[in-house]
Design a protein around this motif. Structure first.
Motif, mmCIF file in Angstrom:
data_model
loop_
_atom_site.group_PDB
_atom_site.id
_atom_site.type_symbol
_atom_site.label_atom_id
_atom_site.label_comp_id
_atom_site.label_asym_id
_atom_site.label_seq_id
_atom_site.Cartn_x
_atom_site.Cartn_y
_atom_site.Cartn_z
ATOM 1 N N UNK A 61 0.818 -1.212 0.000
ATOM 2 C CA UNK A 61 0.000 0.000 0.000
ATOM 3 C C UNK A 61 0.853 1.264 0.000
ATOM 4 N N UNK A 62 1.934 1.254 0.775
ATOM 5 C CA UNK A 62 2.788 2.444 0.835
ATOM 6 C C UNK A 62 4.166 2.079 1.346
ATOM 7 N N UNK A 63 5.143 2.903 0.963
ATOM 8 C CA UNK A 63 6.533 2.770 1.413
ATOM 9 C C UNK A 63 6.986 4.147 1.871
ATOM 10 N N UNK A 64 7.667 4.200 3.006
ATOM 11 C CA UNK A 64 8.100 5.484 3.546
ATOM 12 C C UNK A 64 9.539 5.401 4.058
ATOM 13 N N UNK A 65 10.351 6.376 3.681
ATOM 14 C CA UNK A 65 11.706 6.527 4.201
ATOM 15 C C UNK A 65 11.798 7.918 4.828
ATOM 16 N N UNK A 66 12.382 8.018 6.020
ATOM 17 C CA UNK A 66 12.622 9.333 6.608
ATOM 18 C C UNK A 66 14.050 9.394 7.135
ATOM 19 N N UNK A 88 26.102 21.295 11.971
ATOM 20 C CA UNK A 88 25.489 20.999 13.258
ATOM 21 C C UNK A 88 24.200 20.183 13.174
ATOM 22 N N UNK A 89 23.394 20.395 12.161
ATOM 23 C CA UNK A 89 22.114 19.693 12.100
ATOM 24 C C UNK A 89 21.571 19.726 10.673
ATOM 25 N N UNK A 90 20.572 18.928 10.422
ATOM 26 C CA UNK A 90 19.901 18.927 9.129
ATOM 27 C C UNK A 90 18.417 19.118 9.304
ATOM 28 N N UNK A 91 17.677 18.841 8.262
ATOM 29 C CA UNK A 91 16.217 18.844 8.317
ATOM 30 C C UNK A 91 15.722 17.419 8.121
ATOM 31 N N UNK A 92 14.543 17.138 8.653
ATOM 32 C CA UNK A 92 13.969 15.812 8.517
ATOM 33 C C UNK A 92 13.202 15.739 7.197
ATOM 34 N N UNK A 93 13.564 14.784 6.355
ATOM 35 C CA UNK A 93 12.917 14.600 5.060
ATOM 36 C C UNK A 93 12.177 13.263 5.043
ATOM 37 N N UNK A 94 11.034 13.256 4.359
ATOM 38 C CA UNK A 94 10.182 12.059 4.306
ATOM 39 C C UNK A 94 9.821 11.759 2.857
ATOM 40 N N UNK A 136 4.647 9.500 -5.766
ATOM 41 C CA UNK A 136 5.754 9.643 -4.817
ATOM 42 C C UNK A 136 5.840 11.090 -4.341
ATOM 43 N N UNK A 137 6.075 11.265 -3.039
ATOM 44 C CA UNK A 137 6.061 12.587 -2.423
ATOM 45 C C UNK A 137 7.270 12.750 -1.507
ATOM 46 N N UNK A 138 7.870 13.934 -1.525
ATOM 47 C CA UNK A 138 8.928 14.271 -0.572
ATOM 48 C C UNK A 138 8.429 15.451 0.243
ATOM 49 N N UNK A 139 8.281 15.224 1.552
ATOM 50 C CA UNK A 139 7.718 16.221 2.469
ATOM 51 C C UNK A 139 6.414 16.813 1.931
ATOM 52 N N UNK A 140 5.562 15.916 1.424
ATOM 53 C CA UNK A 140 4.239 16.301 0.979
ATOM 54 C C UNK A 140 4.136 16.821 -0.440
ATOM 55 N N UNK A 141 5.257 17.049 -1.118
ATOM 56 C CA UNK A 141 5.239 17.560 -2.488
ATOM 57 C C UNK A 141 5.439 16.408 -3.473
ATOM 58 N N UNK A 142 4.530 16.302 -4.433
ATOM 59 C CA UNK A 142 4.613 15.215 -5.408
ATOM 60 C C UNK A 142 5.832 15.400 -6.309
ATOM 61 N N UNK A 143 6.664 14.355 -6.400
ATOM 62 C CA UNK A 143 7.900 14.454 -7.182
ATOM 63 C C UNK A 143 7.917 13.523 -8.389
ATOM 64 N N UNK A 144 7.034 12.509 -8.408
ATOM 65 C CA UNK A 144 6.968 11.616 -9.569
ATOM 66 C C UNK A 144 5.714 10.767 -9.466
ATOM 67 N N UNK A 145 5.438 10.025 -10.556
ATOM 68 C CA UNK A 145 4.285 9.139 -10.590
ATOM 69 C C UNK A 145 4.592 7.723 -10.143
#
Length: 314
Positions: A177-182, A236-242, A250-259
């Motif tokens: 149903x879904x795959x998620x990497x963060x 020192x630090x980064x941002x969390x990406x999903x 496919x979405x990265x931080x809620x923005x559609x990047x591909x089909x």
């Protein structure tokens, strides 16, 4: 730090914590005050004309909700704590992805950032564990080090790292149903540079899924989880990406990047899922990559993986 937090209605504890933090007018005033500045407790109390003890309690509540980050700063009379806003936006999906009585099953993995199986990178580059730099040399060969599995931060200029995730539990799945990497990441500059864009690309099973742009190599404020020996003048630090992939794309931080969907990526076709992260040689911004483990940066995690699937026999 301008982070964006994406939550599902199922993330009950985190939603309640954020809701509690935002339910006070004084705490809202503190967030407004810290919008474009970093202040200590006494400065916050003075500007809002409230007792220091009250300001400290409000900051603690905002910290627990993940909305504010506080760092100690050494001074003549001991250390003082400076606070700043950590989150710029919070999104909550009010429609749960799956009902409580759903047949959906879930696989979770935490993949240490040093457990890559393949790489092709260019210098400047390096690796450090929670205790020390793993090598004094600035060469790609350091990524072959036997103790790379202990890495808590690693960085390179161009190329990729590839990780392998077991999917043997999906052999008899009816569908994924879904795959998620963060993961926590940022660009890589000399020392650090908050304005240093880098185009970071993600692949699954060797298929390009999407690209996002990291705004900079973040420093100036110490990472919340960095060990004391880590130099102040470095990243020192980064941002969390999903990265989230479902039947709609496919979405990265809620923005559609591909089909791409789980089906087009062949998630069930092999016993191993290949996850690759890197900088393409033809990227517009070749600004490098820093990747953070659970003991570096601001987020207590390595590369988290979540796969939702429907078993064949329900």
């Amino acid at each position: 730090m301008n982070e964006t937090v994406h939550l599902s209605i199922n993330d009950t504890r985190q939603i309640l914590s954020i809701a509690r933090a935002l339910s006070s007018e004084q705490r809202l005033n503190i967030l407004k005050l810290l919008e474009d500045k970093i202040l200590n407790i006494s400065e916050i109390a003075a500007r809002l004309q409230i007792p220091m003890s009250t300001a400290a309690l409000h900051i603690k509540t905002l910290e627990e909700a993940g909305l504010v980050i506080t760092q100690p700063l050494p001074g003549i009379r001991g250390s003082q704590k400076l606070s700043g806003v950590r989150v710029e936006k919070v999104f909550i999906d009010l429609k749960p992805a799956f009902r409580s009585d759903s047949p959906i099953r879930t696989i979770y993995y935490s993949v240490p950032i040093g457990n890559y199986f393949d790489f092709q990178i260019t210098a400047p580059c390096g690796i450090a564990s929670e205790k020390r730099f793993l090598s004094a040399t600035d060469e790609a060969s350091v990524f072959y080090l036997p103790d790379r599995g202990s890495a808590q931060i690693l960085w390179f200029t161009e190329g990729y790292l590839e990780y392998r995730v077991s999917t043997t539990q999906l052999r008899d799945a009816a569908s994924v149903e879904s795959v998620e990497f963060s993961f926590e990441a940022c660009s890589e500059a000399q020392g650090y540079n908050n304005d240093w864009p880098s185009d970071i690309t993600l692949w699954l099973n060797r298929q390009e899924v999407g690209t996002f742009t990291s705004e900079g190599d973040f420093g100036g404020v110490r990472g919340a989880r960095n060990p004391l020996w880590w130099p102040e003048d470095l990243t020192q630090y980064g941002k969390l990406y999903r990265l989230y992939i479902d039947q709609t794309g496919s979405y990265i931080n809620g923005e559609r990047v591909s089909g791409h969907t789980p089906a087009t990526l062949g998630i069930c076709e092999n016993d191993v899922l290949l996850f690759r992260i890197g900088i393409k040689p033809d990227a517009k911004f070749i600004g490098g990559l820093n990747l953070f483990g659970e003991h570096f940066g601001n987020h207590a995690q390595h590369i988290n993986v979540k796969i939702n699937f429907t078993p064949a026999n329900r």
